[in-house]
Design a protein around this motif. Structure first.
Motif, PDB file in Angstrom:
ATOM      1  N   LYS A   5       0.857  -1.180   0.000  1.00  0.00           N
ATOM      2  CA  LYS A   5       0.000   0.000   0.000  1.00  0.00           C
ATOM      3  C   LYS A   5       0.894   1.231   0.000  1.00  0.00           C
ATOM      4  O   LYS A   5       1.784   1.361   0.838  1.00  0.00           O
ATOM      5  CB  LYS A   5      -0.900   0.035   1.230  1.00  0.00           C
ATOM      6  CG  LYS A   5      -1.959  -1.023   1.251  1.00  0.00           C
ATOM      7  CD  LYS A   5      -2.867  -0.842   2.456  1.00  0.00           C
ATOM      8  CE  LYS A   5      -3.949  -1.877   2.464  1.00  0.00           C
ATOM      9  NZ  LYS A   5      -4.840  -1.716   3.614  1.00  0.00           N
ATOM     10  N   THR A   6       0.653   2.104  -0.916  1.00  0.00           N
ATOM     11  CA  THR A   6       1.403   3.354  -0.933  1.00  0.00           C
ATOM     12  C   THR A   6       0.608   4.389  -0.156  1.00  0.00           C
ATOM     13  O   THR A   6      -0.618   4.456  -0.274  1.00  0.00           O
ATOM     14  CB  THR A   6       1.632   3.847  -2.380  1.00  0.00           C
ATOM     15  OG1 THR A   6       0.372   3.991  -3.017  1.00  0.00           O
ATOM     16  CG2 THR A   6       2.491   2.872  -3.159  1.00  0.00           C
ATOM     17  N   PRO A   7       1.294   5.190   0.655  1.00  0.00           N
ATOM     18  CA  PRO A   7       0.572   6.211   1.422  1.00  0.00           C
ATOM     19  C   PRO A   7       0.003   7.276   0.495  1.00  0.00           C
ATOM     20  O   PRO A   7       0.537   7.536  -0.585  1.00  0.00           O
ATOM     21  CB  PRO A   7       1.633   6.793   2.337  1.00  0.00           C
ATOM     22  CG  PRO A   7       2.937   6.295   1.850  1.00  0.00           C
ATOM     23  CD  PRO A   7       2.700   5.157   0.938  1.00  0.00           C
ATOM     24  N   SER A   8      -1.062   7.875   0.919  1.00  0.00           N
ATOM     25  CA  SER A   8      -1.684   8.912   0.093  1.00  0.00           C
ATOM     26  C   SER A   8      -0.791  10.151   0.048  1.00  0.00           C
ATOM     27  O   SER A   8       0.064  10.371   0.910  1.00  0.00           O
ATOM     28  CB  SER A   8      -3.056   9.277   0.654  1.00  0.00           C
ATOM     29  OG  SER A   8      -2.911   9.890   1.920  1.00  0.00           O
ATOM     30  N   ALA A   9      -0.992  10.940  -0.977  1.00  0.00           N
ATOM     31  CA  ALA A   9      -0.163  12.126  -1.181  1.00  0.00           C
ATOM     32  C   ALA A   9      -0.293  13.101  -0.013  1.00  0.00           C
ATOM     33  O   ALA A   9       0.703  13.704   0.410  1.00  0.00           O
ATOM     34  CB  ALA A   9      -0.548  12.811  -2.483  1.00  0.00           C
ATOM     35  N   ALA A  14       2.126  15.934   4.531  1.00  0.00           N
ATOM     36  CA  ALA A  14       2.077  16.278   5.959  1.00  0.00           C
ATOM     37  C   ALA A  14       3.343  15.805   6.661  1.00  0.00           C
ATOM     38  O   ALA A  14       3.925  16.534   7.474  1.00  0.00           O
ATOM     39  CB  ALA A  14       0.847  15.658   6.605  1.00  0.00           C
ATOM     40  N   ARG A  15       3.792  14.608   6.333  1.00  0.00           N
ATOM     41  CA  ARG A  15       5.021  14.087   6.940  1.00  0.00           C
ATOM     42  C   ARG A  15       6.225  14.928   6.536  1.00  0.00           C
ATOM     43  O   ARG A  15       7.076  15.267   7.359  1.00  0.00           O
ATOM     44  CB  ARG A  15       5.223  12.637   6.520  1.00  0.00           C
ATOM     45  CG  ARG A  15       6.439  11.999   7.117  1.00  0.00           C
ATOM     46  CD  ARG A  15       6.535  10.544   6.724  1.00  0.00           C
ATOM     47  NE  ARG A  15       7.820  10.014   7.145  1.00  0.00           N
ATOM     48  CZ  ARG A  15       8.326   8.880   6.709  1.00  0.00           C
ATOM     49  NH1 ARG A  15       7.650   8.142   5.865  1.00  0.00           N
ATOM     50  NH2 ARG A  15       9.495   8.467   7.130  1.00  0.00           N
ATOM     51  N   PHE A  16       6.301  15.279   5.260  1.00  0.00           N
ATOM     52  CA  PHE A  16       7.391  16.121   4.773  1.00  0.00           C
ATOM     53  C   PHE A  16       7.383  17.480   5.478  1.00  0.00           C
ATOM     54  O   PHE A  16       8.432  17.970   5.906  1.00  0.00           O
ATOM     55  CB  PHE A  16       7.271  16.309   3.261  1.00  0.00           C
ATOM     56  CG  PHE A  16       8.272  17.259   2.689  1.00  0.00           C
ATOM     57  CD1 PHE A  16       9.570  16.843   2.445  1.00  0.00           C
ATOM     58  CD2 PHE A  16       7.934  18.573   2.389  1.00  0.00           C
ATOM     59  CE1 PHE A  16      10.505  17.711   1.910  1.00  0.00           C
ATOM     60  CE2 PHE A  16       8.863  19.442   1.861  1.00  0.00           C
ATOM     61  CZ  PHE A  16      10.145  19.011   1.619  1.00  0.00           C
ATOM     62  N   ASP A  17       6.214  18.093   5.591  1.00  0.00           N
ATOM     63  CA  ASP A  17       6.098  19.387   6.269  1.00  0.00           C
ATOM     64  C   ASP A  17       6.564  19.298   7.717  1.00  0.00           C
ATOM     65  O   ASP A  17       7.272  20.185   8.201  1.00  0.00           O
ATOM     66  CB  ASP A  17       4.657  19.896   6.223  1.00  0.00           C
ATOM     67  CG  ASP A  17       4.264  20.433   4.867  1.00  0.00           C
ATOM     68  OD1 ASP A  17       5.164  20.676   4.033  1.00  0.00           O
ATOM     69  OD2 ASP A  17       3.057  20.614   4.628  1.00  0.00           O
ATOM     70  N   GLN A  19       8.655  17.099   9.064  1.00  0.00           N
ATOM     71  CA  GLN A  19      10.099  16.882   9.126  1.00  0.00           C
ATOM     72  C   GLN A  19      10.852  18.158   8.777  1.00  0.00           C
ATOM     73  O   GLN A  19      11.862  18.481   9.413  1.00  0.00           O
ATOM     74  CB  GLN A  19      10.514  15.746   8.189  1.00  0.00           C
ATOM     75  CG  GLN A  19      10.092  14.393   8.685  1.00  0.00           C
ATOM     76  CD  GLN A  19      10.464  13.281   7.720  1.00  0.00           C
ATOM     77  OE1 GLN A  19      10.762  13.523   6.563  1.00  0.00           O
ATOM     78  NE2 GLN A  19      10.439  12.050   8.203  1.00  0.00           N
ATOM     79  N   LEU A  20      10.383  18.889   7.780  1.00  0.00           N
ATOM     80  CA  LEU A  20      11.026  20.143   7.398  1.00  0.00           C
ATOM     81  C   LEU A  20      10.942  21.162   8.524  1.00  0.00           C
ATOM     82  O   LEU A  20      11.929  21.841   8.831  1.00  0.00           O
ATOM     83  CB  LEU A  20      10.379  20.695   6.128  1.00  0.00           C
ATOM     84  CG  LEU A  20      10.961  21.984   5.574  1.00  0.00           C
ATOM     85  CD1 LEU A  20      12.428  21.794   5.190  1.00  0.00           C
ATOM     86  CD2 LEU A  20      10.164  22.448   4.369  1.00  0.00           C
ATOM     87  N   LEU A  21       9.802  21.257   9.164  1.00  0.00           N
ATOM     88  CA  LEU A  21       9.646  22.178  10.285  1.00  0.00           C
ATOM     89  C   LEU A  21      10.594  21.812  11.422  1.00  0.00           C
ATOM     90  O   LEU A  21      11.229  22.691  12.011  1.00  0.00           O
ATOM     91  CB  LEU A  21       8.203  22.167  10.781  1.00  0.00           C
ATOM     92  CG  LEU A  21       7.887  23.107  11.935  1.00  0.00           C
ATOM     93  CD1 LEU A  21       8.131  24.560  11.529  1.00  0.00           C
ATOM     94  CD2 LEU A  21       6.466  22.921  12.400  1.00  0.00           C
ATOM     95  N   ASP A  22      10.720  20.522  11.716  1.00  0.00           N
ATOM     96  CA  ASP A  22      11.646  20.075  12.770  1.00  0.00           C
ATOM     97  C   ASP A  22      13.083  20.465  12.435  1.00  0.00           C
ATOM     98  O   ASP A  22      13.822  20.944  13.293  1.00  0.00           O
ATOM     99  CB  ASP A  22      11.556  18.566  12.967  1.00  0.00           C
ATOM    100  CG  ASP A  22      10.254  18.129  13.599  1.00  0.00           C
ATOM    101  OD1 ASP A  22       9.568  18.982  14.201  1.00  0.00           O
ATOM    102  OD2 ASP A  22       9.922  16.929  13.490  1.00  0.00           O
ATOM    103  N   ILE A  23      13.482  20.273  11.190  1.00  0.00           N
ATOM    104  CA  ILE A  23      14.845  20.614  10.769  1.00  0.00           C
ATOM    105  C   ILE A  23      15.082  22.114  10.879  1.00  0.00           C
ATOM    106  O   ILE A  23      16.105  22.566  11.393  1.00  0.00           O
ATOM    107  CB  ILE A  23      15.102  20.125   9.330  1.00  0.00           C
ATOM    108  CG1 ILE A  23      15.143  18.597   9.303  1.00  0.00           C
ATOM    109  CG2 ILE A  23      16.395  20.705   8.773  1.00  0.00           C
ATOM    110  CD1 ILE A  23      15.117  18.013   7.904  1.00  0.00           C
TER     111      ILE A  23
END
Length: 53
Positions: A5-9, A14-17, A19-23
């Motif tokens: 199963k591929t995760p939805s876009a 949301a995950r990318f956002d 992680q970027l905010l954490d960095i």
């Protein structure tokens, strides 16, 4: 047989956002720790007291 199963876009975005905010926040904390500045209002007062006479 496995089904992948591929995760939805939207979940990926949301995950990318997150992680970027954490960095970015970690970089900002490190920058502030290395560069201790005076508050901006104190810098303005110091610049106003200088004269080019």
């Amino acid at each position: 047989m496995k089904s992948y199963k591929t995760p939805s876009a939207s979940k990926l975005i949301a995950r990318f956002d997150n992680q970027l905010l954490d960095i970015l926040l970690e970089d900002l904390r490190n920058f502030r720790a290395k560069n201790r500045f005076k508050p901006s209002h104190q810098r303005v007062v110091a610049q106003q007291t200088l004269s080019a006479a």
